[in-house]
Enzyme design. Structure first.
Site, short mmCIF file in Angstrom:
data_model
loop_
_atom_site.label_atom_id
_atom_site.label_comp_id
_atom_site.label_asym_id
_atom_site.label_seq_id
_atom_site.Cartn_x
_atom_site.Cartn_y
_atom_site.Cartn_z
CG HIS A 62 -2.00 -1.06 1.11
ND1 HIS A 62 -2.57 -1.66 2.21
CD2 HIS A 62 -2.58 -1.63 0.03
CE1 HIS A 62 -3.48 -2.54 1.82
NE2 HIS A 62 -3.50 -2.55 0.49
CG HIS A 95 -1.79 -6.37 1.59
ND1 HIS A 95 -1.51 -5.86 0.34
CD2 HIS A 95 -1.27 -5.50 2.48
CE1 HIS A 95 -0.86 -4.73 0.48
NE2 HIS A 95 -0.69 -4.48 1.76
CG HIS A 145 -6.52 -4.17 5.30
ND1 HIS A 145 -5.70 -5.21 4.97
CD2 HIS A 145 -5.73 -3.06 5.34
CE1 HIS A 145 -4.46 -4.77 4.83
NE2 HIS A 145 -4.45 -3.46 5.05
CD GLU A 147 -3.01 -8.98 7.48
OE1 GLU A 147 -2.62 -7.79 7.49
OE2 GLU A 147 -2.73 -9.79 8.37
CG ASN A 245 2.47 -0.41 8.25
OD1 ASN A 245 3.48 0.25 8.48
ND2 ASN A 245 2.13 -0.77 7.01
#
Ligand code: 2E7
Ligand code: F3S
Length: 346
Positions: A62, A95, A145, A147, A245
């Site tokens: 990202h 991810h 998201h 992930e 993150n």
């Protein structure tokens, strides 16, 4: 074709007199983790090996700069595998992907290269195992998201996503004696522990994951920025808006004493007004951010009088991952077992 970026601020930052001792506290570790290093190199290697274009499902990591640079080299980023021509190479992002995506790619005859971070694959395996043992899995993470979609997709019937500590107070489970929590790898450690505390208050038999799901890189970057933030008037986090993150680093900085904290993709987004009366600027970057972008921020800060740069190091990182298995043989058929990673050392 990628659209060239228009600079946000055309004027350089000014060195305004009258502020006391100006300095930068530079967090370490920051920037690339081993999983990002591996994923970016996987796309580059695939381009080298198979020639352009190479398709990538979702952003490989990202970060807008990384994606733009890979586009220039011939990568084509798509949302879903049905946009990839039959028989072409497709890289799955760091991810991770659900089995449904793997199957869709295979049904289309695509040649898949799986750049899923091995630490995400570990969480997928945990989900599969707990689902097989008929546990209800409370997956702490952000709905939508990639992930979370990938991990939940391993066992959709068994997974409930818990988005926040507040949601822990209201979610319902089938059998409170058979619940386990797992998590996204890039969450705030403190907020996740609060979510777990509130879940356990309601479900005392809640099981913990076999090992930490929040990865070493996420944890290390949060520890470093906490130490920086307590002495910082301003914290600048380099990272993209969709980088979980990186966004967490802004929140952690604000919770740990930074008087202000902002996220920027590029140095030219740093505003002169942010520096008013600021003596100490903390700087860090997310796990998907190339160091060159941090250096550009430091150069601009130096122009504004922040030339004194002190590293605040809270951990050493030397984890490395080997290339995805589909790329481990070189063009001549020889094994390429080179280990990758560790670029975030500074
Ligand atoms: C893969 C995983 O690409 P990122 O900014 O991703 P997040 O998850 O933070 O939005 O950072 C690197 C990365 C982190 N986690 C890549 Cl699962
Ligand atoms: Fe992997 Fe953690 Fe990086 S999950 S991609 S090592 S931020």
């Amino acid at each position: 074709m990628p659209v060239p970026r228009v600079p946000r601020r055309r004027e350089p930052l000014q060195d305004i007199a009258g502020t006391g001792r100006k300095r930068v506290l530079l967090a370490s570790p920051r920037g690339y983790c081993a999983g990002v290093d591996r994923a970016v190199i996987a796309v580059e290697k695939a381009l080298e090996r198979f020639g352009a274009p190479v398709y990538v499902r979702k952003q490989i990591v990202h970060n807008i700069h990384v994606v733009t640079e890979l586009e220039k080299q011939g990568a084509i980023f798509v949302d879903e595998v049905d946009e990839v021509p039959e028989g072409a190479h497709v890289v799955f992002s760091a991810h991770g992907v659900s089995p449904a995506v793997v199957n869709a790619a295979s049904d289309r005859g695509l040649r898949a290269i799986d750049a899923t971070c091995p630490l995400v694959t570990k969480v997928h395996r945990e989900a599969v195992r707990f689902a097989r043992d008929d546990f209800e899995i409370l997956l702490i993470g952000h709905e939508g998201h990639e992930e979370v979609e990938g991990t939940a997709g391993e066992a959709p019937e068994h997974v409930t996503v818990v988005n926040s500590p507040d949601e822990a107070d209201t979610i319902e489970v089938r059998d409170p004696s058979k619940v386990v929590w797992l998590s996204q790898t890039t969450l705030s450690v403190d907020e996740t522990m609060e979510t777990v505390r509130r879940l356990r208050a309601r479900f005392p038999q809640l099981q913990d994951p076999p090992s930490d799901d929040i990865c070493y890189a996420t944890q290390n970057r949060q520890v470093a920025i906490k130490k920086v933030a307590k002495d910082a008037d301003l914290v600048i986090v380099v990272g993209s808006a969709n980088s979980s993150n990186s966004v967490r680093l802004v929140e952690v900085a604000l919770e740990h004493g930074a008087k202000a904290a902002y996220r920027v993709d590029y140095a030219d987004e740093v505003e002169q007004a942010w520096l008013e009366g600021v003596e100490t600027v903390g700087v860090t970057s997310g796990a998907s951010v190339p160091e060159v972008l941090v250096q550009e921020v430091l150069d601009d800060l130096a122009a504004a009088g922040y030339r004194d740069v002190e590293q605040v190091r809270t951990a050493e990182e030397d984890l490395m991952f080997s290339l995805p298995k589909e790329l481990r043989q070189d063009a001549a058929g020889k094994r390429d077992d080179r280990a990758l990673g560790g670029r975030s050392r500074s």
